[in-house]
Design a protein around this motif. Structure first.
Motif, PDB file in Angstrom:
ATOM      1  N   LYS A   1      36.989  39.161  16.617  1.00  0.00           N
ATOM      2  CA  LYS A   1      36.593  39.682  17.917  1.00  0.00           C
ATOM      3  C   LYS A   1      36.698  38.567  18.968  1.00  0.00           C
ATOM      4  O   LYS A   1      36.451  37.397  18.669  1.00  0.00           O
ATOM      5  CB  LYS A   1      35.162  40.206  17.872  1.00  0.00           C
ATOM      6  CG  LYS A   1      34.978  41.457  17.008  1.00  0.00           C
ATOM      7  CD  LYS A   1      35.613  42.680  17.665  1.00  0.00           C
ATOM      8  CE  LYS A   1      35.276  43.948  16.915  1.00  0.00           C
ATOM      9  NZ  LYS A   1      35.880  45.150  17.538  1.00  0.00           N
ATOM     10  N   PHE A   2      37.026  38.941  20.187  1.00  0.00           N
ATOM     11  CA  PHE A   2      37.219  37.931  21.228  1.00  0.00           C
ATOM     12  C   PHE A   2      35.945  37.144  21.491  1.00  0.00           C
ATOM     13  O   PHE A   2      35.985  36.006  21.951  1.00  0.00           O
ATOM     14  CB  PHE A   2      37.703  38.584  22.532  1.00  0.00           C
ATOM     15  CG  PHE A   2      36.658  39.403  23.248  1.00  0.00           C
ATOM     16  CD1 PHE A   2      35.793  38.815  24.146  1.00  0.00           C
ATOM     17  CD2 PHE A   2      36.547  40.772  23.009  1.00  0.00           C
ATOM     18  CE1 PHE A   2      34.832  39.573  24.802  1.00  0.00           C
ATOM     19  CE2 PHE A   2      35.594  41.532  23.659  1.00  0.00           C
ATOM     20  CZ  PHE A   2      34.730  40.928  24.560  1.00  0.00           C
TER      21      PHE A   2
ATOM     22  N   THR B   1      36.096  40.169  32.722  1.00  0.00           N
ATOM     23  CA  THR B   1      37.253  39.757  33.510  1.00  0.00           C
ATOM     24  C   THR B   1      38.501  39.656  32.636  1.00  0.00           C
ATOM     25  O   THR B   1      39.591  40.070  33.024  1.00  0.00           O
ATOM     26  CB  THR B   1      36.982  38.414  34.204  1.00  0.00           C
ATOM     27  OG1 THR B   1      35.913  38.591  35.148  1.00  0.00           O
ATOM     28  CG2 THR B   1      38.220  37.898  34.928  1.00  0.00           C
ATOM     29  N   TYR B   2      38.327  39.142  31.421  1.00  0.00           N
ATOM     30  CA  TYR B   2      39.474  38.955  30.530  1.00  0.00           C
ATOM     31  C   TYR B   2      39.555  39.981  29.403  1.00  0.00           C
ATOM     32  O   TYR B   2      40.605  40.099  28.755  1.00  0.00           O
ATOM     33  CB  TYR B   2      39.427  37.542  29.930  1.00  0.00           C
ATOM     34  CG  TYR B   2      39.660  36.479  30.967  1.00  0.00           C
ATOM     35  CD1 TYR B   2      40.945  36.210  31.430  1.00  0.00           C
ATOM     36  CD2 TYR B   2      38.597  35.786  31.529  1.00  0.00           C
ATOM     37  CE1 TYR B   2      41.170  35.257  32.406  1.00  0.00           C
ATOM     38  CE2 TYR B   2      38.807  34.823  32.508  1.00  0.00           C
ATOM     39  CZ  TYR B   2      40.092  34.562  32.945  1.00  0.00           C
ATOM     40  OH  TYR B   2      40.308  33.624  33.931  1.00  0.00           O
ATOM     41  N   HIS B   3      38.472  40.719  29.168  1.00  0.00           N
ATOM     42  CA  HIS B   3      38.442  41.613  28.011  1.00  0.00           C
ATOM     43  C   HIS B   3      37.892  42.996  28.356  1.00  0.00           C
ATOM     44  O   HIS B   3      37.267  43.640  27.506  1.00  0.00           O
ATOM     45  CB  HIS B   3      37.597  40.985  26.897  1.00  0.00           C
ATOM     46  CG  HIS B   3      38.068  39.629  26.466  1.00  0.00           C
ATOM     47  ND1 HIS B   3      39.169  39.452  25.658  1.00  0.00           N
ATOM     48  CD2 HIS B   3      37.602  38.388  26.755  1.00  0.00           C
ATOM     49  CE1 HIS B   3      39.350  38.151  25.451  1.00  0.00           C
ATOM     50  NE2 HIS B   3      38.412  37.490  26.107  1.00  0.00           N
TER      51      HIS B   3
ATOM     52  N   CYS C   1      39.257  25.187  29.469  1.00  0.00           N
ATOM     53  CA  CYS C   1      38.413  25.904  30.431  1.00  0.00           C
ATOM     54  C   CYS C   1      39.213  26.987  31.151  1.00  0.00           C
ATOM     55  O   CYS C   1      40.375  26.786  31.501  1.00  0.00           O
ATOM     56  CB  CYS C   1      37.839  24.911  31.446  1.00  0.00           C
ATOM     57  SG  CYS C   1      36.753  25.669  32.685  1.00  0.00           S
ATOM     58  N   CYS C   2      38.564  28.131  31.385  1.00  0.00           N
ATOM     59  CA  CYS C   2      39.235  29.211  32.107  1.00  0.00           C
ATOM     60  C   CYS C   2      38.783  29.275  33.565  1.00  0.00           C
ATOM     61  O   CYS C   2      39.163  30.173  34.301  1.00  0.00           O
ATOM     62  CB  CYS C   2      38.948  30.560  31.436  1.00  0.00           C
ATOM     63  SG  CYS C   2      37.214  31.045  31.508  1.00  0.00           S
ATOM     64  N   GLY C   3      37.940  28.303  33.973  1.00  0.00           N
ATOM     65  CA  GLY C   3      37.378  28.340  35.325  1.00  0.00           C
ATOM     66  C   GLY C   3      38.425  28.356  36.411  1.00  0.00           C
ATOM     67  O   GLY C   3      38.328  29.105  37.386  1.00  0.00           O
ATOM     68  N   ASN C   4      39.447  27.514  36.241  1.00  0.00           N
ATOM     69  CA  ASN C   4      40.494  27.462  37.256  1.00  0.00           C
ATOM     70  C   ASN C   4      41.197  28.800  37.378  1.00  0.00           C
ATOM     71  O   ASN C   4      41.478  29.294  38.473  1.00  0.00           O
ATOM     72  CB  ASN C   4      41.487  26.354  36.907  1.00  0.00           C
ATOM     73  CG  ASN C   4      42.573  26.200  37.934  1.00  0.00           C
ATOM     74  OD1 ASN C   4      43.555  26.932  37.913  1.00  0.00           O
ATOM     75  ND2 ASN C   4      42.400  25.261  38.844  1.00  0.00           N
TER      76      ASN C   4
ATOM     77  N   GLY D   1      36.564  39.617  37.712  1.00  0.00           N
ATOM     78  CA  GLY D   1      36.586  38.620  38.767  1.00  0.00           C
ATOM     79  C   GLY D   1      35.289  38.617  39.556  1.00  0.00           C
ATOM     80  O   GLY D   1      34.252  39.104  39.106  1.00  0.00           O
ATOM     81  N   GLU D   2      35.368  38.040  40.740  1.00  0.00           N
ATOM     82  CA  GLU D   2      34.186  37.905  41.597  1.00  0.00           C
ATOM     83  C   GLU D   2      33.579  39.279  41.882  1.00  0.00           C
ATOM     84  O   GLU D   2      34.294  40.221  42.210  1.00  0.00           O
ATOM     85  CB  GLU D   2      34.615  37.216  42.898  1.00  0.00           C
ATOM     86  CG  GLU D   2      33.487  36.641  43.692  1.00  0.00           C
ATOM     87  CD  GLU D   2      34.021  35.715  44.785  1.00  0.00           C
ATOM     88  OE1 GLU D   2      34.364  34.559  44.466  1.00  0.00           O
ATOM     89  OE2 GLU D   2      34.104  36.151  45.942  1.00  0.00           O
TER      90      GLU D   2
END
Length: 554
Positions: free
Chosen positions: A404-405, A106-108, A206-209, A125-126
Motif C-alpha cells: 500500500k502507498f 494529492t498523490y493518491h 522529499c516531495c515538498g518541491n 494540492g493547496e
C-alpha cells in the motif's frame, strides 16, 4: 438553499474540520485545517475544528454539531486512522459529505477513493480555495464537477475523476490568520507559525518541491514580515504564547535571504516581544550567515535550529540529493554551537541503497555528536510519490509488489543483509514500545525536551542568575545520564551492523539488543530522567513558582 417569502436564499452548510492524531503524546497543531477553517469562517460558515485521537476515537463533539460537510487532513502515516474515522462518521451521519485533503490525497486520491467508499471527495494540492469553492457549490446546489483540485466519483460512468490541481493563493497576506481552536482547547505549549509556502531546493527524498510547484517551476511564496510578526504578537499578547516553531521549509529561503531574516528579527525586537523560536535551515547556512545577522536573530529569540543533515557519509548524501558534504554537516553543527544554539538534526540512517561503510560512518557521527541516544535518528527513508527518489526506486524495481502507498517502507534494499537489519530494528523498537509506556515517554522527552531547554535558556537569562545556574546544572545532570545512553546505543548499533554484514542471526540479534538496550535499561534511564526533572522543578519553585509554567514540555 431555503425559501423566504418568494425568494430563495443560500443557507451555508455547517462544516466540521478534523485533524487526526495517531497518539496524544506528539500532538501539535495541523495548520492546513486551521487555515481552511479560518477561510470558511471568514466567508460566513459555521465550522467546528477538532481532533480525533487514534485508538480512543471520540466523535461526541462532531455528532453534537451535526455537520453537513466534513473535512479531514491525511498524511501517509494517518491513512488507516482516517479510513476508520470516515467509516464511523458515515454510519452515524450518512448524509454528510466527507472530503479529504493533504499530502496523501494529492498523490493518491484515486487509490483512496477506491479503497474507502465512505469518502466523497478529495482535494489535491493547496486546500483553502478548493474547499471554499466546494462548500459554496454544495450549499448553493451547484455542480462541483469543474472545481480545480477536486477528485470525485462519476457514478454514471462508474469512474473517478481527477481535476487539475487548484490555483494557489498567490498573496498569503490575504489569508486570515489560522484558527487556533486546537491550541486553546488542548493548551499545547508549542505554537506553529507558517510564513512561507514552497521550497527552493529539491532533495531527492522529499516531495515538498513538487507539492508546491506551479507547472514545471519552483513556486515559493511568502507573507510579508510585518504580517508574520503581527500574528506572533497577537498570539503572544492575547493568548500568552511565547514558544514558537517557524515551520517554513527553510528559514533562509529564497536562496539565502539575509534581508528578510534581518527584517524579521528587527521587527520582533522593535515591538519588544520576549519570545523564543525554532527554525528549519539547510546545512549550508553557516557559509553565508554573518556574525551581525546571528546576533540579531539571537536577540530576537531564535534559540534552536533544525538542520537538514540527513546522513553522515557522502554516498548517502548523494543518493538523497542533498547537495552538501559531510564536512558541511559538521561545520554547521560547530557553527551553531559557537552561538550556543542547539542544532537538532534531520537524519535518515537507512535508504534502499545503504551500504555497510555508510552505516558505520553514520554510527561514528551519531556517537561523536551525542545523537545516537535518540532513536528517531535510526529511521529509514519514507518513500513519497512525487519525489525523485521514488521514481528511482520504482525504475530500479525495488518497490514491493502489492504494498500500500501508505506503508512507510514499501520498498526493498539493494543489499538484502541491510534489509534484514532494518526489519529487525523496526521489530525490536516496536516491541519496546508495546512492553510499557516508558518508551513513548522517552521518545516524547527526546523529541521535545531539548527544544524546551533552549526555550528556558532564553527566558532564564531574563530571570536572574539563580534560575540560569539551576538550568545549567539541570542540563549537565541530564547530559551525564544521556552520555551513558549514547554509548550503549552506539555499541548496540555497531554490533548489529557487524552481525548483519557477516552472518545475520535473528536470535543473536535479540541477545545483543537485550544486552545493550533492554526494556529494563530503558526504564532505569527514564527513571533517572524523571527524578532529575522533579529535582529541577522543586529547586525552581524555591526561586519563583511562576517559572514552573515554563517547564511544561508540550
Amino acid at each position: 438553499m431555503i425559501r423566504e417569502g418568494g425568494n430563495y436564499i443560500v443557507r451555508k452548510m455547517t462544516v466540521a474540520m478534523i485533524a487526526p492524531l495517531l497518539t496524544p503524546e506528539f500532538a501539535v497543531e495541523d495548520l492546513g485545517v486551521c487555515y481552511i477553517t479560518a477561510v470558511l469562517r471568514e466567508n460566513g460558515y459555521d465550522v467546528k475544528l477538532t481532533s480525533v485521537i487514534g485508538g480512543s476515537e471520540d466523535y461526541s463533539e462532531i455528532l453534537e454539531f451535526k455537520p453537513e460537510i466534513i473535512g479531514i487532513t491525511v498524511y501517509n502515516q494517518t491513512v488507516e486512522l482516517v479510513y476508520k474515522i470516515c467509516q464511523d462518521l458515515k454510519k452515524v451521519l450518512p448524509d454528510a459529505y466527507i472530503c479529504i485533503g493533504g499530502y496523501a490525497p494529492t498523490y493518491h486520491a484515486m487509490e483512496m477513493l477506491i479503497d474507502e467508499p465512505s469518502i466523497d471527495f478529495a482535494i489535491r494540492g493547496e486546500g483553502e480555495l478548493a474547499f471554499l469553492e466546494l462548500a459554496n457549490n454544495l450549499s448553493e446546489g451547484k455542480d462541483i464537477w469543474e472545481i480545480q483540485g477536486l477528485a470525485y466519483r462519476d457514478a454514471e460512468k462508474n469512474r473517478i475523476i481527477l481535476n487539475e490541481r487548484h490555483q494557489y493563493v498567490e498573496n498569503l497576506d490575504e489569508l486570515p490568520f489560522p484558527s487556533r481552536d486546537l491550541l486553546l482547547k488542548n493548551n499545547w505549549n508549542i505554537t506553529l507559525i507558517s510564513s512561507t509556502r514552497g521550497c527552493m531546493r529539491n532533495c531527492f527524498f522529499c516531495c515538498g518541491n513538487d507539492f508546491w510547484k506551479k507547472g514545471d517551476h519552483y513556486h515559493w511564496r511568502a507573507e510579508s514580515v510585518k504580517r508574520a510578526v503581527d500574528e506572533i504578537e497577537s498570539l503572544h499578547k492575547e493568548l500568552g504564547r511565547s514558544q514558537f516553531w517557524i515551520v517554513d521549509a527553510t528559514f533562509e529561503d529564497p536562496g539565502f535571504n539575509e534581508e528578510r531574516m534581518t527584517e524579521f528579527a528587527k521587527e520582533i525586537i522593535k515591538r519588544g516581544l520576549v519570545i523564543s523560536y525554532f527554525v528549519f535551515c539547510r546545512a549550508g547556512f553557516y557559509k553565508k550567515a554573518s556574525d551581525e545577522l546571528m546576533k540579531l536573530l539571537i536577540e530576537s529569540g531564535m534559540c534552536e535550529v533544525y538542520v537538514g543533515t540527513e546522513a553522515a557519509n557522502n554516498y548517502d548524501l548523494k543518493v538523497l540529493g542533498k547537495g552538501i558534504s559531510v564536512e558541511d554537516n559538521i561545520r554547521s553543527l560547530e557553527f551553531f554551537g559557537k552561538y550556543d544554539i542547539y542544532p537538532e538534526i534531520g537524519f535518515i540512517n537507512f535508504n534502499p541503497y545503504s551500504t555497510f561503510e555508510g552505516l558505520r560512518e553514520n554510527a561514528d557521527f551519531l556517537e561523536k555528536y551525542q545523537y545516537a541516544r535518540f532513536f528517531r535518528h535510526f529511521s529509514s527513508v519514507n518513500l513519497y510519490k512525487g519525489s525523485i527518489l521514488y521514481e528511482k526506486v520504482k525504475k530500479d524495481g525495488l518497490l514491493k509488489e502489492g504494498a500500500k502507498f501508505y506503508e512507510d517502507f514499501g520498498y526493498r534494499y539493494q543489499d538484502k543483509r541491510i534489509e534484514k537489519l532494518v526489519c529487525f530494528l523496526n521489530e525490536y523498537i516496536g516491541s519496546l514500545q508495546q512492553e510499557s509506556n516508558f518508551f513513548n515517554e522517552y521518545v516524547v522527552f527526546e523529541r521535545y525536551y531539548s527544544d524546551k531547554l533552549s526555550h528556558l535558556k532564553r527566558f532564564f537569562k531574563l530571570s536572574g542568575t539563580s534560575a540560569m545556574n539551576l538550568l545549567k546544572e539541570h542540563q549537565k545532570n541530564l547530559d551525564d545520564i544521556l552520555v551513558g545512553m549514547n554509548i550503549k546505543v552506539s555499541l548496540w548499533n555497531r554490533a548489529l551492523i557487524d552481525l548483519a554484514e557477516a552472518n545475520w542471526d535473528y536470535y543473536a540479534a535479540k541477545t545483543i539488543s537485550k544486552e545493550y538496550v533492554s526494556a529494563e535499561y530503558m526504564a532505569e534511564t527514564l527513571a533517572k530522567i524523571r527524578m532529575e526533572r522533579i529535582r529541577f522543578g522543586k529547586n525552581l519553585a524555591k526561586i519563583d513558582t511562576k517559572l514552573l509554567s515554563l517547564i511544561r514540555v508540550t
